[in-house]
Design a protein around this motif. Sequence first.
Motif, PDB file in Angstrom:
ATOM      1  N   ALA A  41       0.692  -1.163   0.146  1.00  0.00           N
ATOM      2  CA  ALA A  41      -0.024  -0.145   0.147  1.00  0.00           C
ATOM      3  C   ALA A  41       0.875   1.125  -0.018  1.00  0.00           C
ATOM      4  N   SER A  42       1.919   1.270   0.421  1.00  0.00           N
ATOM      5  CA  SER A  42       2.970   2.579   0.600  1.00  0.00           C
ATOM      6  C   SER A  42       3.411   2.777  -0.821  1.00  0.00           C
ATOM      7  N   GLN A  43       3.406   1.829  -1.726  1.00  0.00           N
ATOM      8  CA  GLN A  43       3.650   2.324  -3.199  1.00  0.00           C
ATOM      9  C   GLN A  43       2.469   3.252  -3.721  1.00  0.00           C
ATOM     10  N   GLY A  44       1.342   2.714  -3.504  1.00  0.00           N
ATOM     11  CA  GLY A  44       0.172   3.727  -3.639  1.00  0.00           C
ATOM     12  C   GLY A  44      -0.461   3.983  -4.890  1.00  0.00           C
ATOM     13  N   HIS A  45       0.005   3.177  -6.088  1.00  0.00           N
ATOM     14  CA  HIS A  45      -0.470   3.408  -7.406  1.00  0.00           C
ATOM     15  C   HIS A  45      -0.754   2.206  -8.391  1.00  0.00           C
ATOM     16  N   ALA A  46      -1.646   2.114  -9.289  1.00  0.00           N
ATOM     17  CA  ALA A  46      -1.804   0.992 -10.137  1.00  0.00           C
ATOM     18  C   ALA A  46      -2.655   1.634 -11.188  1.00  0.00           C
ATOM     19  N   PRO A  47      -2.172   2.569 -12.244  1.00  0.00           N
ATOM     20  CA  PRO A  47      -2.838   2.965 -13.357  1.00  0.00           C
ATOM     21  C   PRO A  47      -2.813   1.892 -14.301  1.00  0.00           C
ATOM     22  N   TYR A  48      -3.578   2.157 -15.514  1.00  0.00           N
ATOM     23  CA  TYR A  48      -3.647   1.114 -16.353  1.00  0.00           C
ATOM     24  C   TYR A  48      -2.572   1.304 -17.375  1.00  0.00           C
ATOM     25  N   ALA A  49      -1.816   0.258 -17.373  1.00  0.00           N
ATOM     26  CA  ALA A  49      -0.435   0.320 -18.109  1.00  0.00           C
ATOM     27  C   ALA A  49      -0.605   0.568 -19.744  1.00  0.00           C
ATOM     28  N   TRP A  50      -1.612   0.271 -20.207  1.00  0.00           N
ATOM     29  CA  TRP A  50      -1.781   0.167 -21.695  1.00  0.00           C
ATOM     30  C   TRP A  50      -2.167   1.686 -22.100  1.00  0.00           C
ATOM     31  N   SER A  51      -2.766   2.607 -21.321  1.00  0.00           N
ATOM     32  CA  SER A  51      -3.119   3.783 -21.354  1.00  0.00           C
ATOM     33  C   SER A  51      -1.770   4.528 -21.363  1.00  0.00           C
ATOM     34  N   VAL A  52      -0.932   4.264 -20.320  1.00  0.00           N
ATOM     35  CA  VAL A  52       0.070   4.830 -20.072  1.00  0.00           C
ATOM     36  C   VAL A  52       1.187   4.582 -21.440  1.00  0.00           C
ATOM     37  N   LEU A  53       1.354   3.515 -21.808  1.00  0.00           N
ATOM     38  CA  LEU A  53       2.101   3.061 -22.866  1.00  0.00           C
ATOM     39  C   LEU A  53       1.557   3.921 -24.269  1.00  0.00           C
ATOM     40  N   GLY A  54       0.466   3.915 -24.428  1.00  0.00           N
ATOM     41  CA  GLY A  54       0.197   4.535 -25.518  1.00  0.00           C
ATOM     42  C   GLY A  54       0.288   6.052 -25.320  1.00  0.00           C
TER      43      GLY A  54
END
Length: 324
Positions: free
Chosen positions: A44-57
């Motif tokens: 939980a201390s890392q605190g993130h998990a956005p959608y990888a494929w949107s990021v890669l685009g």
Amino acid sequence: MTRFGYTLMTEQSGPRSLVDYAVKAEQAGFDFEVCSDHFSPWLASQGHAPYAWSVLGAVAQATTRAELMTYVTCPTSRYHPAVIAQKAATMQLLSAGRFTLGLGSGENLNEHVVGDGWPTVAVRHDKLEEAVQIIRRLFSGELIDYSGRYFRADSARLWDVPDTPVEIGIAVSGARSIERFAPLADHLIATEPRVDLVRKWRRTRPDSSRCIGQIPIAWDRDENAAIRRARDQFRWFAGGWAVNADIPTPAGFAGATKFVRDEDVAATIPCGPDLDAIVDTVSAYWDAGFTDIALVQVGDGSQQDFLDSAAGPLLEKLRHAAPR
């Protein structure tokens, strides 16, 4: 020549920051950039998990030179393999031929969220093999039907197929997985500097395929701060993949690693400002025969300073020390 990459770690940074880091990593001179594909952070201390494929685009449009790669995505639970094929083909087009599809059998942490349970290793490998077969066939651009034990594809076709074929890397952990997946993959992926994996791979695939590894580092001007940050956000790494693949939640990882000490983390992750110490640790990968090595700089708050101040000098030292 050994190639060095930068990790876009979705577990520790938000999507806009990841795109910004990707641009700066390319400017710093990294050869390639790999992106994790997570639904949850490890802790939980890392605190993130956005959608990888949107990021890669977005990264594909914000960068021009660095190769891009998933490291790795699981094409068997959260995603149907036909959807992975479509996403990978689109990424290849958006990046103008700079994308490699990195695949693996997944972790419970990310895949249990769709409610299908978490299968045994044997079933996970069976599903991965079927998934790669579907993806390969769809990359041809032809209309396909597929009926396997775990997956179906009915009258499926990719309508936007890149001229440059998407190459596939597959994560392996031992001789059996190499024997099974080397014929289906273009490149080896592994997270331990094991010479036995590379040797077995080269016997099975005596070609110019790449062996791609990844290693965490915690560069910081203050060694103690680096150690504290590495323990806070990366102590899950001490469990090894045989354990990490099966724990389902960040709370589970916190409980499983609560007795990991600062010195335990510092013994496995180079921490602090000493670039030569980082080079010495990374060298285990090229000594084992890896051709491509992606660095994970631990901690979102440290990325800017690392990319602005340390990445360039570190890459210079790495390239001077690595095989040419």
